[in-house]
Design a protein around this motif. Sequence first.
Motif, short mmCIF file in Angstrom:
data_model
loop_
_atom_site.label_atom_id
_atom_site.label_comp_id
_atom_site.label_asym_id
_atom_site.label_seq_id
_atom_site.Cartn_x
_atom_site.Cartn_y
_atom_site.Cartn_z
N LEU A 8 3.74 39.61 101.38
CA LEU A 8 5.27 40.10 101.50
C LEU A 8 5.57 41.65 101.97
CD1 LEU A 8 7.01 37.82 99.19
CD2 LEU A 8 7.45 37.90 101.47
N GLN A 38 7.08 35.68 106.64
CA GLN A 38 7.68 36.05 105.26
C GLN A 38 8.67 35.07 104.69
OE1 GLN A 38 7.72 40.11 107.61
NE2 GLN A 38 9.60 40.13 105.95
N ALA A 42 8.18 33.78 101.09
CA ALA A 42 8.98 33.75 100.11
C ALA A 42 9.46 32.40 99.23
CB ALA A 42 10.39 34.47 100.64
N ALA A 73 6.74 39.09 90.04
CA ALA A 73 7.83 38.40 90.86
C ALA A 73 8.29 37.28 89.65
CB ALA A 73 7.29 37.59 91.78
N ALA A 78 12.42 36.38 93.07
CA ALA A 78 12.02 35.55 94.19
C ALA A 78 13.40 35.28 94.93
CB ALA A 78 11.56 34.28 93.43
N LEU A 81 13.97 37.93 97.46
CA LEU A 81 13.05 37.92 98.37
C LEU A 81 13.54 36.71 99.45
CD1 LEU A 81 9.76 38.31 96.52
CD2 LEU A 81 10.77 39.93 98.32
N ILE A 82 13.91 35.57 99.04
CA ILE A 82 14.33 34.51 99.81
C ILE A 82 15.64 35.08 100.74
CG2 ILE A 82 15.10 32.35 100.26
CD1 ILE A 82 13.44 31.55 97.86
N THR A 84 16.64 38.08 101.34
CA THR A 84 16.30 39.18 102.42
C THR A 84 15.91 38.50 103.56
OG1 THR A 84 15.93 40.70 100.48
CG2 THR A 84 14.96 41.21 102.67
N GLN A 85 14.73 37.66 103.41
CA GLN A 85 13.99 37.30 104.69
C GLN A 85 14.91 36.24 105.45
OE1 GLN A 85 11.30 38.83 104.44
NE2 GLN A 85 11.62 39.23 102.34
N ASN A 118 11.06 44.55 99.95
CA ASN A 118 10.21 43.50 99.51
C ASN A 118 9.44 44.26 98.19
OD1 ASN A 118 11.16 41.78 101.04
ND2 ASN A 118 9.45 41.56 102.38
#
Lengths: 476, 104
Positions: A8, A38, A42, A73, A78, A81-82, A84-85, A118
């Motif tokens: 990531l 990514q 994620a 993480a 998590a 992260l999800i 953001t992507q 990330n």
Amino acid sequence: MTDPLPWLILLPLLWATGAFLLGPARGARLALAGTAVQLWLAFALAAKVSSAGTALHHPVGGWGAPLGIDLAADGLAALLLILTQFVALPLFLYARAYFAGKSPAFWPLAGFLLAGMNALFLSADLFNLYVTLELVGLAAVGLVAMGGGAQQLAAALRYLFATLVGSGLYLLGVALIYGVFGTVSITALTPLVTADAPPAVWFAAGLMLAGLMAKTALFPFHYWLPPAHGGAPAPVSALLSALVVKASFYLILRLWLHPFAPLTQVAAWLPALLGGAAILWGSWQAIRAERLKELVAWSTVAQLGYLFLIFPLLGADRLALHAGGMQVVAHGLAKAAMFAAVGVLIQVTGRDAVADVAGVAARLPVTLFAFGLAGITLMGLPPSGGFLAKWMLIDAALLRGRWDMVVVILAGGLLAAVYVFRVLRQAFLLPSSGERRRVERRPVATLEWTAFALAAASVLVGLRGMEILRLLEAGT
Amino acid sequence: MTSGLIFACAGVVLFAMGTAGVVLLDHLLRRILAFNLMGSGAFLVLIGLAQRDGMPDPVPQAMVLTGIVVAVAATALALALARRLFALTGGYGLPQSEAKDGND
């Protein structure tokens, strides 16, 4: 690719460098492919975290903590992260159509920004977090300055100084913490920090949290946000407003919940007070704003205020934590959609004033619908994610008898309705005759529909609330 | 007072001076220099405090090296932006057209 954690961070670094070498046209394709992978990583990471129920660790290069660097993480990481992507992917599609190959700087900077974010979500020690904070800050300043005009450069420099002071305060805090405890690992610090810690630790915690609040643009430190977010090109504003400010908020929440929990009880009212002031002042300025992007940027100041209301309400029932997580997700999606929609309005009408959107309802129904849907989330109407967040926040406030907070939350919703409807009302008015004769560019379908997809996601995320709350519970 | 503590106190004073400079000064070059002063203060605290029984601790030295790299990068970016702003406006101050409290 068995372990998603290092990839990531590595993937955006790789495609950012690739985009720099290949130029904007092929770079954009590379960026889109990389971000799609990514996003998949994620989701895979979130599945792993929720099935394990605890935080996952990855020793970088085989050298774990305390000698090397550990990546970690948990559910909160998590989720971010999800988010953001998930926000970045449609925004990159939007940016490719918006810049049409004329932005050599955007793709490398966006890649470095994502890599920094990330890495921030995955870092497990205070010093590593400092480095990632600076990475995010420098990439974001570069993006703000991308337009190259004097106004944008001034906004970028103002933002740069704010972010440097913020991370400087954070660094001094880290230095004091290391001096007292001899470690910067969050897991090692958690049992060491107690209420009878030496004054240096209290001072350090205050410095770090104050620095991070300056970077999150909390009320008295918000002055840099409207010019920086309002002056940048639309895809950049969307990235900054939806995601970058959340990175430092994530860090505040992380520090507040874990190592500094014994210290922060005494001052939990302070961020809430400032948050309440941010809601009222930000909304008031959004109502008065003359330019569209300024309106949306001031609305970010207001919506960030809600995030800080949760701190005195954090407790065993975790209601406030859930409300905060939900607000981060809902606002991230809605604000990205709103800036994207405003970008289309500005591109088509060629003007940036609220008064100039008169008559766009007939010509840009999809864009205006996207703006309205994002507005629903910001106002907190059901079934949007914003509704769920505010509902849980009010619930948590009532449980503790905090009527003052309920009033602020409801007033914020009403004020949000005022500034959203100000734009919508103007859009349905007939343009003056001079306006009608002006030649206008046709809207690009990709721009309209990516804005719409983000807005729809911000409303529909309310229906997937349970999954999000369950992910938040995993190891946080 | 040990020598380490003296360094740390000097570091805090430097940091405070630097922060005041970044916030209060107008000239961009001075603000960039003040930022560097701030960073040096934090590094001095990091090195000064982290001495266990008179033996230097290698971990904060590695941290300070990393911090110096970050500070150099930030300084370079700030200088590049300031130069471009100078080329456009002919001045080394930030234009005040967009007022800080938004009442423009």
